[in-house]
Design a protein around this motif. Sequence first.
Motif, PDB file in Angstrom:
ATOM      1  N   ASP A  90       0.452 -17.026  18.974  1.00  0.00           N
ATOM      2  CA  ASP A  90       1.344 -17.238  20.107  1.00  0.00           C
ATOM      3  C   ASP A  90       1.315 -15.955  20.932  1.00  0.00           C
ATOM      4  OD1 ASP A  90       3.754 -17.119  21.728  1.00  0.00           O
ATOM      5  OD2 ASP A  90       4.422 -18.891  20.628  1.00  0.00           O
ATOM      6  N   GLN A  91       0.852 -16.057  22.175  1.00  0.00           N
ATOM      7  CA  GLN A  91       0.673 -14.853  22.988  1.00  0.00           C
ATOM      8  C   GLN A  91       1.992 -14.145  23.278  1.00  0.00           C
ATOM      9  OE1 GLN A  91      -1.580 -16.257  26.411  1.00  0.00           O
ATOM     10  NE2 GLN A  91      -3.476 -15.471  25.526  1.00  0.00           N
ATOM     11  N   ALA A  92       3.065 -14.895  23.348  1.00  0.00           N
ATOM     12  CA  ALA A  92       4.352 -14.282  23.682  1.00  0.00           C
ATOM     13  C   ALA A  92       4.915 -13.468  22.524  1.00  0.00           C
ATOM     14  CB  ALA A  92       5.350 -15.360  24.100  1.00  0.00           C
ATOM     15  N   THR A  93       4.749 -13.985  21.304  1.00  0.00           N
ATOM     16  CA  THR A  93       5.365 -13.330  20.139  1.00  0.00           C
ATOM     17  C   THR A  93       4.355 -12.680  19.200  1.00  0.00           C
ATOM     18  OG1 THR A  93       5.263 -15.353  18.804  1.00  0.00           O
ATOM     19  CG2 THR A  93       7.212 -15.047  20.197  1.00  0.00           C
ATOM     20  N   ASP A  94       3.065 -12.961  19.422  1.00  0.00           N
ATOM     21  CA  ASP A  94       1.983 -12.506  18.539  1.00  0.00           C
ATOM     22  C   ASP A  94       2.117 -13.089  17.131  1.00  0.00           C
ATOM     23  OD1 ASP A  94      -0.454 -11.062  18.366  1.00  0.00           O
ATOM     24  OD2 ASP A  94       0.535  -9.549  17.130  1.00  0.00           O
ATOM     25  N   GLU A  95       2.864 -14.170  17.024  1.00  0.00           N
ATOM     26  CA  GLU A  95       3.049 -14.832  15.734  1.00  0.00           C
ATOM     27  C   GLU A  95       1.839 -15.706  15.417  1.00  0.00           C
ATOM     28  OE1 GLU A  95       6.035 -18.121  13.628  1.00  0.00           O
ATOM     29  OE2 GLU A  95       6.324 -17.509  15.713  1.00  0.00           O
ATOM     30  N   THR A  96       1.403 -15.688  14.155  1.00  0.00           N
ATOM     31  CA  THR A  96       0.298 -16.545  13.723  1.00  0.00           C
ATOM     32  C   THR A  96       0.807 -17.969  13.549  1.00  0.00           C
ATOM     33  OG1 THR A  96      -0.829 -14.730  12.590  1.00  0.00           O
ATOM     34  CG2 THR A  96      -1.439 -16.965  11.942  1.00  0.00           C
ATOM     35  N   ILE A  97       0.184 -18.900  14.263  1.00  0.00           N
ATOM     36  CA  ILE A  97       0.564 -20.309  14.204  1.00  0.00           C
ATOM     37  C   ILE A  97      -0.319 -21.061  13.212  1.00  0.00           C
ATOM     38  CG2 ILE A  97       0.754 -22.447  15.550  1.00  0.00           C
ATOM     39  CD1 ILE A  97       1.144 -20.636  18.013  1.00  0.00           C
ATOM     40  N   ALA A  98      -1.582 -20.659  13.152  1.00  0.00           N
ATOM     41  CA  ALA A  98      -2.534 -21.310  12.251  1.00  0.00           C
ATOM     42  C   ALA A  98      -3.632 -20.316  11.910  1.00  0.00           C
ATOM     43  CB  ALA A  98      -3.132 -22.558  12.901  1.00  0.00           C
ATOM     44  N   GLN A  99      -4.275 -20.541  10.778  1.00  0.00           N
ATOM     45  CA  GLN A  99      -5.454 -19.752  10.438  1.00  0.00           C
ATOM     46  C   GLN A  99      -6.436 -20.654   9.701  1.00  0.00           C
ATOM     47  OE1 GLN A  99      -3.719 -16.476   8.168  1.00  0.00           O
ATOM     48  NE2 GLN A  99      -4.320 -17.441   6.246  1.00  0.00           N
ATOM     49  N   ILE A 100      -7.699 -20.504  10.063  1.00  0.00           N
ATOM     50  CA  ILE A 100      -8.735 -21.382   9.523  1.00  0.00           C
ATOM     51  C   ILE A 100      -9.959 -20.548   9.160  1.00  0.00           C
ATOM     52  CG2 ILE A 100     -10.322 -23.278  10.048  1.00  0.00           C
ATOM     53  CD1 ILE A 100      -8.149 -24.460  11.852  1.00  0.00           C
ATOM     54  N   GLN A 101     -10.392 -20.689   7.917  1.00  0.00           N
ATOM     55  CA  GLN A 101     -11.616 -20.036   7.461  1.00  0.00           C
ATOM     56  C   GLN A 101     -12.778 -21.012   7.593  1.00  0.00           C
ATOM     57  OE1 GLN A 101     -12.562 -17.091   3.997  1.00  0.00           O
ATOM     58  NE2 GLN A 101     -12.220 -19.077   3.037  1.00  0.00           N
ATOM     59  N   THR A 102     -13.841 -20.559   8.241  1.00  0.00           N
ATOM     60  CA  THR A 102     -15.034 -21.387   8.406  1.00  0.00           C
ATOM     61  C   THR A 102     -16.221 -20.703   7.741  1.00  0.00           C
ATOM     62  OG1 THR A 102     -15.734 -20.364  10.489  1.00  0.00           O
ATOM     63  CG2 THR A 102     -14.164 -22.182  10.644  1.00  0.00           C
ATOM     64  N   LEU A 103     -17.190 -21.510   7.333  1.00  0.00           N
ATOM     65  CA  LEU A 103     -18.440 -21.007   6.769  1.00  0.00           C
ATOM     66  C   LEU A 103     -19.566 -21.499   7.673  1.00  0.00           C
ATOM     67  CD1 LEU A 103     -17.690 -21.940   3.049  1.00  0.00           C
ATOM     68  CD2 LEU A 103     -17.387 -19.700   4.122  1.00  0.00           C
ATOM     69  N   VAL A 104     -20.423 -20.586   8.099  1.00  0.00           N
ATOM     70  CA  VAL A 104     -21.395 -20.911   9.145  1.00  0.00           C
ATOM     71  C   VAL A 104     -22.821 -20.596   8.697  1.00  0.00           C
ATOM     72  CG1 VAL A 104     -22.110 -20.431  11.529  1.00  0.00           C
ATOM     73  CG2 VAL A 104     -19.670 -20.446  10.932  1.00  0.00           C
ATOM     74  N   LYS A 105     -23.728 -21.511   9.046  1.00  0.00           N
ATOM     75  CA  LYS A 105     -25.163 -21.265   8.930  1.00  0.00           C
ATOM     76  C   LYS A 105     -25.808 -21.621  10.268  1.00  0.00           C
ATOM     77  CE  LYS A 105     -25.945 -21.952   3.952  1.00  0.00           C
ATOM     78  NZ  LYS A 105     -26.680 -22.728   2.917  1.00  0.00           N
ATOM     79  N   ILE A 106     -26.735 -20.784  10.711  1.00  0.00           N
ATOM     80  CA  ILE A 106     -27.451 -21.012  11.964  1.00  0.00           C
ATOM     81  C   ILE A 106     -28.862 -21.497  11.635  1.00  0.00           C
ATOM     82  CG2 ILE A 106     -28.206 -20.013  14.148  1.00  0.00           C
ATOM     83  CD1 ILE A 106     -25.178 -19.998  13.780  1.00  0.00           C
ATOM     84  N   TYR A 107     -29.286 -22.568  12.299  1.00  0.00           N
ATOM     85  CA  TYR A 107     -30.606 -23.144  12.061  1.00  0.00           C
ATOM     86  C   TYR A 107     -31.359 -23.312  13.378  1.00  0.00           C
ATOM     87  CZ  TYR A 107     -28.852 -24.604   7.451  1.00  0.00           C
ATOM     88  OH  TYR A 107     -28.318 -24.630   6.184  1.00  0.00           O
ATOM     89  N   SER A 108     -32.679 -23.279  13.271  1.00  0.00           N
ATOM     90  CA  SER A 108     -33.543 -23.716  14.364  1.00  0.00           C
ATOM     91  C   SER A 108     -34.183 -25.019  13.910  1.00  0.00           C
ATOM     92  CB  SER A 108     -34.624 -22.677  14.671  1.00  0.00           C
ATOM     93  OG  SER A 108     -34.060 -21.553  15.300  1.00  0.00           O
ATOM     94  N   ILE A 109     -33.914 -26.085  14.630  1.00  0.00           N
ATOM     95  CA  ILE A 109     -34.415 -27.409  14.256  1.00  0.00           C
ATOM     96  C   ILE A 109     -35.531 -27.814  15.212  1.00  0.00           C
ATOM     97  CG2 ILE A 109     -33.826 -29.858  14.064  1.00  0.00           C
ATOM     98  CD1 ILE A 109     -31.100 -29.056  13.099  1.00  0.00           C
ATOM     99  N   LYS A 110     -36.651 -28.204  14.623  1.00  0.00           N
ATOM    100  CA  LYS A 110     -37.811 -28.610  15.417  1.00  0.00           C
ATOM    101  C   LYS A 110     -38.014 -30.108  15.289  1.00  0.00           C
ATOM    102  CE  LYS A 110     -42.720 -27.669  16.171  1.00  0.00           C
ATOM    103  NZ  LYS A 110     -43.900 -26.869  15.741  1.00  0.00           N
TER     104      LYS A 110
END
Length: 343
Positions: A52-72
């Motif tokens: 929240d920009q006004a209060t800097d309070e955390t509203i949500a948090q999400i952990q993601t796992l990422v892999k980058i690929y080149s697909i042909k």
Amino acid sequence: MVNWKELNTTTELQSWESFFNLQTHKIIFQNYLWGDYKSQFGWKPYRFLKKDQATDETIAQIQTLVKIYSIKIPFLWTFQCAVIWIPGITNEMSKHLDSEFINYIKHKLNIKRIYIRTSIFSQYSNLCSIILRSLNWQRALTPIISGVSMEHNLSDELSVLEKKMSSNWRHNLRRGLNKNISVLKWENPNVAEMMSIYKNMENLKDIDEQFSSNEIEKLLYYFKDSLIIFKALNDKNETIAFRGCIIWGNNGFDFFAAANEEARKIYASHVLLWEILKYCKQNNVSHYDMCGIDPVNGKGVYNFKRGSGASELEYMGEWESSTSTILKLLINWKIGRNSKKSV
């Protein structure tokens, strides 16, 4: 006004843990340690905070796992894409998976074509389903893990837990308790011993590899403070079976379970599960998740868990969203070819 930002693991890790610990339903797959563990197997963890920009309070948090690929695609084109896995969120967090979040990830990764899949470990809700569909999410075409599990309510007295067992399971537990089995907490688990028992079980049941030695070694390292393992010894003091769980807050998650041929004959698995449930209850765990069932392809395990007195839970399961239909179909095709289930 709210906005997303990436967690600064140097200065903000404590705030991530504090927010995580405030949640009623704590799921280990959103703990930062799970991201660190998966980073050893090709995934790059990104942790995002919604502020929240006004209060800097955390509203949500999400952990993601990422892999980058080149697909042909032969004779057509080659493109770069991101495959993003959001493991083990709750219904409450899933409502934040909107276009703002997806656009933020695209901008952060600087990739146009992305595929996102999440597993939601909260009880099925029609309202949550409607919200997800309104946010352009669909049920995963090819699920990786089961959307159904079983849970023991450890707020019940031990006598009540026993009564919930099927008569056959209770009988086998008593038979196991009357055998010459020693059960003790495994303080320094031996990876080679664990793998030997897993291999024996996999050969007996003709099933895929459950864990590699590297996976077990890394789990023992990253979750050393919360991973509890009990082992069963025969009269020769040989380890013949073990079962382990990760305890997080007041939740226990069944994680390791293996028994060799000798252990199966003397019902060591029944004794081990009972000892772990008692240990968890003594240590203020109120819910013990058996972590997935498959009544069709894993009927033996399903019957064992059901017979133990656990109650069946239907989770929201797996959902997916993608900026490319072709990418979504390619990934589901790839998942369909891979029979190993993992989170």
